[in-house]
Design a protein around this motif. Structure first.
Motif, PDB file in Angstrom:
ATOM      1  N   UNK A  74      -2.488   1.347  -8.578  1.00 32.23           N
ATOM      2  CA  UNK A  74      -1.823   1.176  -9.855  1.00 32.23           C
ATOM      3  C   UNK A  74      -2.563   0.119 -10.657  1.00 32.23           C
ATOM      4  N   UNK A 132      -0.163   3.060   3.037  1.00 30.36           N
ATOM      5  CA  UNK A 132       0.944   3.938   3.381  1.00 30.36           C
ATOM      6  C   UNK A 132       2.262   3.215   3.526  1.00 30.36           C
ATOM      7  N   UNK A 133       2.222   1.878   3.513  1.00 27.53           N
ATOM      8  CA  UNK A 133       3.447   1.113   3.699  1.00 27.53           C
ATOM      9  C   UNK A 133       4.072   0.716   2.385  1.00 27.53           C
ATOM     10  N   UNK A 134       4.833  -0.351   2.413  1.00 27.91           N
ATOM     11  CA  UNK A 134       5.550  -0.817   1.242  1.00 27.91           C
ATOM     12  C   UNK A 134       4.882  -2.034   0.595  1.00 27.91           C
ATOM     13  N   UNK A 135       3.691  -2.364   1.060  1.00 22.66           N
ATOM     14  CA  UNK A 135       3.050  -3.561   0.541  1.00 22.66           C
ATOM     15  C   UNK A 135       2.115  -3.205  -0.600  1.00 22.66           C
ATOM     16  N   UNK A 136       2.196  -3.962  -1.679  1.00 27.55           N
ATOM     17  CA  UNK A 136       1.304  -3.783  -2.815  1.00 27.55           C
ATOM     18  C   UNK A 136       0.375  -4.983  -2.873  1.00 27.55           C
ATOM     19  N   UNK A 187      -3.548   4.710  -0.404  1.00 26.67           N
ATOM     20  CA  UNK A 187      -2.828   5.949  -0.701  1.00 26.67           C
ATOM     21  C   UNK A 187      -2.803   6.159  -2.218  1.00 26.67           C
ATOM     22  N   UNK A 188      -2.674   5.089  -2.953  1.00 28.14           N
ATOM     23  CA  UNK A 188      -2.790   5.169  -4.404  1.00 28.14           C
ATOM     24  C   UNK A 188      -3.097   3.788  -4.969  1.00 28.14           C
ATOM     25  N   UNK A 227      -2.053   0.270  -2.925  1.00 29.11           N
ATOM     26  CA  UNK A 227      -0.904   0.572  -2.075  1.00 29.11           C
ATOM     27  C   UNK A 227      -1.386   1.402  -0.889  1.00 29.11           C
TER      28      UNK A 227
END
Lengths: 110, 114
Positions: free
Chosen positions: A33, A94-98, A30-31, A92
């Motif tokens: 960093x 769609x979830x909260x995992x990086x 999704x993105x 990242x």
């Protein structure tokens, strides 16, 4: 599981030379960093890319996000000794995992 | 500029003991994370926490680990029955009102298991 591959592992450059590190994800992101970690320090956020094909610049740093949102690159023009450190991409979904890449450690010789 | 603070900076513990690593995230942040970095290796995601519950965890975050937000400011990572391979730098991070916001990292706690 999801993986983010980053190359090269190390890069030695002469001050003034350019440097590029590449990241490739096994899944669409999704993105992405980018972070910089100085020796003995903690990761410091540099930038976030969200859109397919996005290119962002910060002074001598250029960041790209691939059209398929699976790969990214960081390019530093005319490196300086202050650029020394390890550069990590972090994908990242769609979830909260990086998911961090393994990092590229940059050495700059004056 | 607001910072994420972590204590202690260095923790030395005997194998088999329990440790609690503490973090104070940036005050208006809503998303909290723990990461682990074994010396010379990459940053590994452990767990994310939002709205007073775990939102996602990695394969590393097994029953040995737990997280808690005991009050409005602290965020803790508990490791039960520590093993030699738990020796690493543990980073806490927080981000703002959107989970895709930049993550701000603390200086880390270096955990050494003897």
């Amino acid at each position: 599981g999801q993986q983010v591959m980053q190359i090269p592992q190390y890069q030695h450059v002469q001050e003034g030379e350019d440097f590029t590190t590449y990241c490739n994800s096994s899944t669409t992101l999704s993105n992405i960093q980018w972070y910089k970690q100085r020796p003995g320090g903690h990761p410091v956020f540099l930038i976030q890319l969200v859109k397919s094909g996005e290119v962002k610049k910060q002074k001598r740093l250029t960041f790209q996000f691939g059209e398929a949102k699976k790969n990214s690159s960081l390019h530093i023009t005319a490196t300086q000794t202050t650029d020394v450190g390890t550069y990590f991409c972090a994908g990242i979904t769609g979830g909260f995992k990086t998911i961090f890449g393994a990092g590229t450690r940059l050495f700059v010789k004056a | 500029e607001p910072e994420v603070t972590q204590t202690p900076s260095h923790q030395v513990t005997q194998m088999g003991q329990e440790v609690i690593l503490r973090c104070v995230p940036i005050s208006n942040h809503l998303y909290f994370y723990w990461y682990r970095q074994i010396l010379g290796q990459k940053v590994e995601f452990l767990v994310s926490f939002y709205n007073n519950e775990i939102s996602e965890k990695s394969e590393i975050f097994d029953d040995q680990f737990s997280v808690e937000r005991p009050d409005g400011s602290n965020f803790t990572l508990k490791i039960r029955s520590t093993k030699l391979e738990d020796s690493a730098m543990y980073f806490c991070a927080s981000s703002g009102g959107d989970r895709n916001q930049p993550q701000h990292f603390g200086d880390g706690t270096r955990l050494s298991i003897l």
